[in-house]
Design a protein around this motif. Structure first.
Motif, mmCIF file in Angstrom:
data_model
loop_
_atom_site.group_PDB
_atom_site.id
_atom_site.type_symbol
_atom_site.label_atom_id
_atom_site.label_comp_id
_atom_site.label_asym_id
_atom_site.label_seq_id
_atom_site.Cartn_x
_atom_site.Cartn_y
_atom_site.Cartn_z
ATOM 1 N N PRO A 44 -4.605 -0.416 -3.712
ATOM 2 C CA PRO A 44 -4.097 -1.694 -3.200
ATOM 3 C C PRO A 44 -4.842 -2.094 -1.924
ATOM 4 O O PRO A 44 -5.254 -1.235 -1.134
ATOM 5 C CB PRO A 44 -2.622 -1.412 -2.904
ATOM 6 N N ILE A 45 -5.010 -3.382 -1.717
ATOM 7 C CA ILE A 45 -5.836 -3.861 -0.612
ATOM 8 C C ILE A 45 -5.330 -3.377 0.743
ATOM 9 O O ILE A 45 -6.123 -3.004 1.601
ATOM 10 C CB ILE A 45 -5.982 -5.402 -0.654
ATOM 11 N N GLU A 46 -4.014 -3.354 0.948
ATOM 12 C CA GLU A 46 -3.467 -2.892 2.224
ATOM 13 C C GLU A 46 -3.797 -1.421 2.451
ATOM 14 O O GLU A 46 -4.146 -1.014 3.555
ATOM 15 C CB GLU A 46 -1.949 -3.103 2.290
ATOM 16 N N ALA A 47 -3.689 -0.620 1.391
ATOM 17 C CA ALA A 47 -4.012 0.809 1.489
ATOM 18 C C ALA A 47 -5.503 1.005 1.727
ATOM 19 O O ALA A 47 -5.903 1.860 2.526
ATOM 20 C CB ALA A 47 -3.564 1.533 0.224
ATOM 21 N N ALA A 48 -6.325 0.209 1.056
ATOM 22 C CA ALA A 48 -7.779 0.308 1.243
ATOM 23 C C ALA A 48 -8.143 0.026 2.695
ATOM 24 O O ALA A 48 -8.951 0.742 3.294
ATOM 25 C CB ALA A 48 -8.502 -0.663 0.309
ATOM 26 N N CYS A 49 -7.531 -0.991 3.258
ATOM 27 C CA CYS A 49 -7.810 -1.332 4.660
ATOM 28 C C CYS A 49 -7.383 -0.196 5.579
ATOM 29 O O CYS A 49 -8.115 0.175 6.510
ATOM 30 C CB CYS A 49 -7.106 -2.631 5.037
ATOM 31 N N ARG A 50 -6.230 0.392 5.313
ATOM 32 C CA ARG A 50 -5.750 1.501 6.153
ATOM 33 C C ARG A 50 -6.670 2.713 6.025
ATOM 34 O O ARG A 50 -6.971 3.382 7.018
ATOM 35 C CB ARG A 50 -4.314 1.872 5.766
ATOM 36 N N ILE A 51 -7.124 3.004 4.823
ATOM 37 C CA ILE A 51 -8.050 4.126 4.606
ATOM 38 C C ILE A 51 -9.316 3.929 5.428
ATOM 39 O O ILE A 51 -9.792 4.850 6.098
ATOM 40 C CB ILE A 51 -8.386 4.277 3.106
ATOM 41 N N ILE A 52 -9.864 2.727 5.392
ATOM 42 C CA ILE A 52 -11.103 2.456 6.114
ATOM 43 C C ILE A 52 -10.891 2.567 7.617
ATOM 44 O O ILE A 52 -11.728 3.130 8.336
ATOM 45 C CB ILE A 52 -11.667 1.078 5.725
#
Length: 112
Positions: free
Chosen positions: A75-83
């Motif tokens: 999910p985009i929110e999770a991807a942003c947090r991972i980065i």
């Protein structure tokens, strides 16, 4: 601004040279995707005098990483947090390496 000043910006990773449309085209994504990662505060594009979003090469690399994760089903929110966490880890490792180098140069007997 001289011509030399303008050309030196070509090598500047932080110079906001790309419009939203061009950035989306280069990444093979939509402008909505770029807006979404901006809303998630992964990147904050600069604004032109007319208020249009402008992206740097550095921001495009981050956006490309986000797109890679989203394409894998994250999910985009999770991807942003991972980065964001990856970036924080990289910075902490860089600082830790600097401390180790400083400690070793201050006391050569502590070298491992």
């Amino acid at each position: 601004m001289t011509a030399d000043d303008s050309f030196s910006r070509l090598d500047d990773d932080d110079y906001p040279a790309y419009t939203m449309g061009r950035a989306a085209e280069m990444l093979g994504t939509t402008q909505g995707f770029l807006r979404a990662i901006g809303e998630a505060r992964l990147i904050t594009p600069l604004r032109s005098e007319g208020g249009h979003r402008r992206y740097s090469r550095y921001q495009l690399r981050i956006a490309a990483r986000a797109r890679e994760l989203v394409d894998q089903g994250t999910p985009i929110e999770a991807a942003c947090r991972i980065i964001i966490l990856e970036d924080q880890l990289e910075e902490a490792q860089r600082i830790n390496a600097e401390y180790h180098r400083a400690a070793e140069s201050a006391d050569p007997t502590t070298a491992a």
